[in-house]
Write a protein that holds these residues in place. Structure first.
Motif, PDB file in Angstrom:
ATOM      1  N   CYS A   1      -1.191   6.729  -0.057  1.00 45.07           N
ATOM      2  CA  CYS A   1      -1.423   7.664  -0.982  1.00 45.07           C
ATOM      3  C   CYS A   1      -2.105   9.058  -0.039  1.00 45.07           C
ATOM      4  CB  CYS A   1      -2.512   7.451  -1.542  1.00 45.07           C
ATOM      5  SG  CYS A   1      -2.437   6.006  -2.452  1.00 45.07           S
TER       6      CYS A   1
ATOM      7  N   CYS B   1       0.835  -1.236  -0.079  1.00 46.49           N
ATOM      8  CA  CYS B   1       0.184   0.127   0.062  1.00 46.49           C
ATOM      9  C   CYS B   1       1.064   1.233   0.082  1.00 46.49           C
ATOM     10  CB  CYS B   1      -0.859  -0.031   1.290  1.00 46.49           C
ATOM     11  SG  CYS B   1      -1.459   1.519   1.588  1.00 46.49           S
ATOM     12  N   ASN B   2       0.520   2.165  -0.902  1.00 46.92           N
ATOM     13  CA  ASN B   2       1.288   3.511  -1.212  1.00 46.92           C
ATOM     14  C   ASN B   2       0.947   4.573   0.150  1.00 46.92           C
ATOM     15  OD1 ASN B   2       3.044   3.376  -3.515  1.00 46.92           O
ATOM     16  ND2 ASN B   2       1.290   2.285  -4.220  1.00 46.92           N
TER      17      ASN B   2
ATOM     18  N   CYS C   1      -8.946   4.851  -1.714  1.00 44.89           N
ATOM     19  CA  CYS C   1      -9.720   3.826  -0.942  1.00 44.89           C
ATOM     20  C   CYS C   1     -10.585   4.462   0.261  1.00 44.89           C
ATOM     21  CB  CYS C   1      -8.762   2.643  -0.206  1.00 44.89           C
ATOM     22  SG  CYS C   1      -7.526   3.524   0.606  1.00 44.89           S
TER      23      CYS C   1
ATOM     24  N   ARG D   1      -4.956  -4.147  -1.910  1.00 43.02           N
ATOM     25  CA  ARG D   1      -5.868  -4.722  -0.823  1.00 43.02           C
ATOM     26  C   ARG D   1      -6.218  -5.825  -1.200  1.00 43.02           C
ATOM     27  NH1 ARG D   1      -8.979  -1.158   2.276  1.00 43.02           N
ATOM     28  NH2 ARG D   1      -7.805   0.795   2.480  1.00 43.02           N
TER      29      ARG D   1
ATOM     30  N   CYS E   1      -8.866   1.456  -5.306  1.00 45.01           N
ATOM     31  CA  CYS E   1      -7.242   1.555  -5.118  1.00 45.01           C
ATOM     32  C   CYS E   1      -6.592   1.229  -6.366  1.00 45.01           C
ATOM     33  CB  CYS E   1      -6.605   0.632  -4.177  1.00 45.01           C
ATOM     34  SG  CYS E   1      -5.202   0.499  -4.257  1.00 45.01           S
TER      35      CYS E   1
HETATM   36  S1  SF4 Z   1      -5.641   3.937  -2.631  1.00 47.64           S
HETATM   37 FE1  SF4 Z   1      -5.650   3.161  -0.674  1.00 47.64          FE
HETATM   38  S2  SF4 Z   1      -4.919   1.163  -0.434  1.00 47.64           S
HETATM   39 FE2  SF4 Z   1      -4.448   1.822  -2.591  1.00 47.64          FE
HETATM   40  S3  SF4 Z   1      -2.325   2.405  -2.284  1.00 47.64           S
HETATM   41 FE3  SF4 Z   1      -3.444   4.348  -1.945  1.00 47.64          FE
HETATM   42  S4  SF4 Z   1      -3.668   4.388   0.334  1.00 47.64           S
HETATM   43 FE4  SF4 Z   1      -3.171   2.112  -0.214  1.00 47.64          FE
END
Ligand code: SF4
Ligand code: SF4
Lengths: 136, 262
Positions: free
Chosen positions: B128, B125-126, B133, B172, B167
């Motif tokens: 973000c 998971c980045n 998500c 996930r 995502c």
């Molecule tokens: S969208 Fe959510 S689950 Fe996907 S990488 Fe970004 S933070 Fe992680």
């Protein structure tokens, strides 16, 4: 009045059937459960809040703790009397099960009696039971 | 009884506010004539590692093959009770490996150098900056903390999998079945999940909270670094300053916090 006997007999049978559950269970009402405290819990004398509040409010406390830990990253609870707890149901020495280390004797006793089936243990790992043959 | 109810409500109030700060507690103390009653507090561990904005730098030049990544993945999965499911369709992954062409889809071309072409990349998971998500989750089970970590409250997840659809990185996994029987060795210090919930990397929030670095960092022999992206003096910023780094699908605007030195 005709058929008085039949009516009375019918009534008696009717009442008997309707009240059957009551008199059937008469006398074998199970007594209120006594959860068994672990040695560690006994030694600690007091929980996060006084025992009576704990009895009625532990589920709400757990719910609040969950948010405090997960959302605010505050994981330590200080009673104000100098005692600290790890705000966790199942991880570590200072968590709930760190002290109440016998789920069957402690949690389940009342939960079974009250016929509640909390899903805590679907994810939280219950403390290992003391009996040697039984684990996980 | 009356008294204990009162004290419970105090606890509840304080905990609900999620504060451990003095002013509010002082209000409690001065409001009810019982000046002597103890004042419960909640706070974080003083050893906790904190940041304005957490980020990660993965130095892929230190990796050569899948064998280099395996212990790192194992460390993560082991401490978080991530099950090992036989059916790949049911696989649960917090940290895993993939090829360059899948990881950096928009940068891929046929004639890329051999090292990159065959190198496995660690993905997770980045966390973000603008996490899709979180926007998608109808129950707020997925949320972003002030320090940038995108977390899940598994209790709240209803398993709708909107987050998985949202995502853009496939970070996930969904528990199609009860994961418990597939956890080889349970770590008692971390809960498992149940059937019907989604899960993903939590940036080792539970470890940061007690002053420990994420498990992958510890297992990586210095190839993975985490730190404060907002602090110009931090180690991650130093790495970003002195190395050429790329992120996954930056053009989507999600603002991933995981950087790769290539
Ligand atoms: S969208 Fe959510 S689950 Fe996907 S990488 Fe970004 S933070 Fe992680
Ligand atoms: S599956 Fe769970 S975490 Fe994902 S969007 Fe639905 S409720 Fe939120």
């Amino acid at each position: 009045m005709y058929d008085k006997n039949k009516i009375v007999a019918g009534l008696v049978i009717f009442v008997a059937i309707v009240t059957f559950p009551f008199w059937y269970n008469l006398g074998n009402a199970s007594s209120a459960p006594e959860p068994k405290l672990s040695e560690k819990a006994k030694a600690a004398k007091e929980c996060v809040v006084p025992k009576e509040s704990m009895k009625s409010e532990h589920m709400r406390i757990l719910d609040l703790w969950r948010d405090t830990v997960v959302r605010d990253a505050n994981r330590i609870y200080n009673t104000g009397k100098g005692k600290t707890f790890n705000m966790s149901l199942s991880t570590g020495e200072e968590s709930c099960t760190g002290c109440h280390d016998n789920k069957a004797e402690f949690c389940d006793k009342c939960h079974n009696y009250a016929s509640v089936d909390p899903y805590c243990w679907d994810c939280h790992i219950a403390p290992k039971e003391k009996k040697p043959e039984e684990n996980k | 009884m009356e008294n204990s109810r009162r004290s419970f409500l105090k606890v509840a109030g304080i905990t609900a506010l999620g504060i451990g700060t003095k002013p509010v507690l002082d209000v409690f103390a001065s409001s009810g004539g019982h000046g002597e009653e103890p004042k419960p507090e909640v706070y974080s561990n003083e050893k906790a590692l904190t940041a304005e904005k957490w980020g990660m730098v993965i130095d892929t030049t230190k990796f050569h093959s899948a064998e280099d990544l395996a212990p790192i993945i194992e460390a993560c999965h082991k401490i978080h009770n991530v099950p090992d499911l036989p059916d790949s369709k049911h696989e649960i992954m917090w940290l895993w490996e993939d090829e360059y062409k899948h990881v950096f889809t928009h940068r891929e071309h046929e004639l890329i150098n051999d090292r990159i072409k065959h190198l496995p990349f660690l993905v997770l998971c980045n966390h973000c900056e603008k996490p899709a998500c979180v926007r998608a989750c109808p129950t707020k089970a997925t949320f972003k903390r002030d320090d940038g970590i995108v977390l899940m409250d598994f209790h709240r997840c209803i398993g709708c999998r909107f987050c998985m659809a949202a995502c853009p990185y496939g970070s996930r996994s969904f528990n199609f079945r009860d994961p418990r029987p597939f956890i080889k060795e349970e770590n008692k210090e971390f809960p498992t999940r149940m059937k019907g919930v989604v899960e993903k990397c939590n940036f080792c929030a539970e470890r940061l909270a007690v002053g420990k670095m994420p498990a992958c960092v510890e297992a990586s022999n210095g190839a993975i670094t985490v730190g404060d992206l907002d602090d110009p003096e931090s180690e991650v910023r130093e790495l970003l300053r002195t190395n050429y780094t790329i992120r996954r699908k930056p053009d989507l605007g999600a603002g991933p916090s995981v950087y790769y030195i290539v």
